[in-house]
Design an enzyme around this catalytic site. Structure first.
Site, short mmCIF file in Angstrom:
data_model
loop_
_atom_site.label_atom_id
_atom_site.label_comp_id
_atom_site.label_asym_id
_atom_site.label_seq_id
_atom_site.Cartn_x
_atom_site.Cartn_y
_atom_site.Cartn_z
CD GLU A 165 15.01 -2.15 3.77
OE1 GLU A 165 16.19 -2.09 4.13
OE2 GLU A 165 14.13 -1.38 4.20
CG ASN A 206 8.36 -5.26 3.22
OD1 ASN A 206 7.31 -4.82 2.76
ND2 ASN A 206 9.00 -4.68 4.23
CG HIS A 242 9.29 4.12 4.59
ND1 HIS A 242 8.62 4.34 5.78
CD2 HIS A 242 9.75 2.85 4.64
CE1 HIS A 242 8.70 3.25 6.54
NE2 HIS A 242 9.37 2.32 5.86
CD GLU A 270 8.53 -1.22 6.41
OE1 GLU A 270 9.31 -0.25 6.55
OE2 GLU A 270 8.93 -2.40 6.33
CG ASP A 272 6.67 6.76 6.98
OD1 ASP A 272 7.14 6.73 5.83
OD2 ASP A 272 7.29 6.37 7.98
C1 XIL Z 1 12.88 0.77 11.46
C2 XIL Z 1 12.27 1.02 12.81
O1 XIL Z 1 11.10 1.79 12.67
C3 XIL Z 1 13.24 1.72 13.70
O2 XIL Z 1 12.73 1.82 15.02
C4 XIL Z 1 14.55 0.95 13.74
O3 XIL Z 1 15.50 1.68 14.50
C5 XIL Z 1 15.07 0.72 12.35
O4 XIL Z 1 14.09 0.08 11.57
N1 XIL Z 1 12.25 -0.47 6.55
C6 XIL Z 1 11.89 -1.55 7.31
C7 XIL Z 1 11.67 -1.37 8.75
O5 XIL Z 1 11.65 -2.62 6.77
O6 XIL Z 1 12.01 -2.51 9.49
C8 XIL Z 1 12.41 -0.18 9.31
O7 XIL Z 1 12.02 0.01 10.67
C9 XIL Z 1 12.13 1.04 8.48
C10 XIL Z 1 12.56 0.83 7.06
#
Ligand code: XIL
Length: 466
Positions: A165, A206, A242, A270, A272
């Site tokens: 990020e 990422n 996401h 990741e 969802d």
């Molecule tokens: C999130 C976790 O799922 C949570 O439990 C934590 O509180 C915060 O981080 N992008 C990412 C992940 O790269 O590491 C994040 O994970 C979600 C967004």
């Protein structure tokens, strides 16, 4: 990472003809319907396509045995959701702690799952002390952190999210402490340090909101292009994915492809797909379509190596706590029931007809017989679903029979169990192809009752869905 399991849906049928004794046994391949692949896991379906299908997990969930049962069986890959982050692994300068992360890596290894490392350099979940490091020392601190952690897990991970990020929505650099104190070069420096610590693990950049083509993904694209031109080691781009139901970017596949064309792998890291609560059947259907489309976009690009859900059940989703009023983002609900999204992913990974796994049949016939012995020929046929690259025929010797030699196949006899594998030259069978092997036996020429043919997984040509 392919887990071996007893083939499903074996069926046997025998028939007797005057001079021909035939027996055929087949391995039924999955049909592209939800019901038909009910007992094939997403990990196995993805594996047949040369991909992994995984889930993130987190330590507090592990005592939930219902949860770990599915986590351990359905997925071929695991991402450590939190405990590889800096706040856990180097809580104070120079003091490293991998206890929690290792709990998950150990579990994944015991289940035969590969692991993605997440994440080395990120502006979040960073211990306070890092913010206080003087500008002149932060590059060294960052390198030390990377070196120590990558070194620690060397040989146990397939990927590392080296930097997470680093860009804003408009494509400018996020003003993280690393950006501010080290400058633009920090990302390249992070990748170089990771490579120096482990020459083999794949190194990923990422980020989120880089799934479609736009200013942010353009910026990442330009960075990767310049890394490639300058020889900065980078192996892959992780698109977090996401996503929001009904809003999957139309350019997803094209975007994955343009990164692949730069010479890097792409992973959906990741995934969802959230909705506004409450759940309804219509929203579930929309979400299912979206999950299917995401899986298809990945399968359509040969360098898209795998998909990871950001945990698999709504029970442990991060979404409701971060996006108020939204949730139900995962393929399993909070009671571990599979939602339509699950079946849409399975169908996409199955890729319609023909089924990816292939099948084969074995047909036995006696070719000559004499007092005390016989020769037989077994025809190995493709089951007309998909090309296969190898085959193994097994049977149990009928009482009073033994096998002394075989031709056009590799014979192994262990007790009463006979195994014949394809020879180097007759393993590949096209959809309608067949070949034969022969053997000489002693004793009766009785038909084996349980002759079974198991195909080797078909090779998948890249980009072909169905
Ligand atoms: C999130 C976790 O799922 C949570 O439990 C934590 O509180 C915060 O981080 N992008 C990412 C992940 O790269 O590491 C994040 O994970 C979600 C967004």
């Amino acid at each position: 990472m392919f887990r071996h399991h007893p083939p499903r849906g074996r069926r046997t049928a025998g028939f007797l003809a005057t001079a021909l004794v035939a027996l055929s046994a087949g391995l039924t391949a999955a049909a592209p319907t939800a019901a038909a692949h009910a007992d094939t896991t997403l990990g196995e379906l993805a594996e047949a396509k040369g991909r992994y299908f995984g889930s993130a997990t987190d330590n507090p969930e592990l005592p939930d045995t219902r949860y770990t049962q599915i986590l351990g069986s359905e997925f071929s890959q695991i991402t450590v959701g939190n405990t590889m982050k800096w706040q856990y692994t180097e809580p104070s300068r120079g003091r490293f702690d991998y206890t929690a992360a290792e709990e998950i890596v150990d579990l994944a290894e015991s289940n035969g799952q590969s692991v993605r490392g997440h994440t080395l350099v990120w502006h979040n979940q960073l211990p306070d002390w890092v913010g206080d490091v003087p500008a002149g020392e932060l590059l060294e601190v960052m390198r030390d952190h990377i070196t120590h952690e990558v070194d620690h897990f060397e040989g146990r991970l397939i990927h590392w999210d080296v930097v997470n990020e680093a860009f804003e929505e408009d494509g400018s650099r996020r003003q993280s402490v690393f950006q501010q104190k080290i400058g633009d070069s920090y990302i390249a420096e992070a990748f170089k340090a990771a490579r120096a610590a482990d020459p083999d693990v794949k190194l990923y950049y990422n980020d989120y909101n880089i799934e479609g083509i736009g200013p942010k993904s353009d910026a990442v694209y330009e960075m990767v292009k310049s890394f490639k031109a300058r020889g900065i080691p980078i192996d892959g781009v992780g698109m977090q994915a996401h996503l929001i139901a009904g809003q999957v970017p139309a350019s997803l596949q094209q975007n994955i492809q343009r990164f692949a064309d730069l010479g890097v792998d792409v992973a959906l890291t990741e995934l969802d797909i959230r909705m506004t609560l409450p759940r309804t059947a219509a929203k579930d259907a929309r979400q299912a379509t979206d999950y299917g489309a995401v899986a298809e976009a990945c399968l359509a690009v040969s360098r898209c190596v795998g998909i990871t859900l950001w945990d698999y059940t709504d029970k442990y989703s991060w979404v409701p706590s971060v996006f108020p009023g939204e949730g139900a983002a995962l393929p399993w609900d909070e009671n571990f029931a599979k939602k339509p999204a699950y079946h849409a992913i399975a169908a996409a990974l199955t890729g319609g007809s023909p089924a990816p796994r292939g099948e084969c049949t074995a047909t036995y016939r006696v070719t000559s017989q004499w007092q005390g012995g016989f020769t037989a020929e077994v025809t190995v046929g493709n089951g007309h679903t998909a090309p296969i690259t190898g085959w193994t025929v097994t049977w149990t010797l009928p009482g009073g029979q033994s096998v002394s030699s075989a031709w056009n196949g590799d014979l192994t006899v262990g007790g009463q169990e006979v195994t014949v594998r394809n020879a180097a030259y007759n393993g590949t069978l096209s959809r309608s192809g067949s070949t034969t092997f022969g053997f000489q036996g002693e004793g009766t020429a009785d038909t084996p009752a349980d002759m079974t043919c198991t195909p080797s997984p078909a090779t998948q040509s890249s980009g072909v869905i169905g």
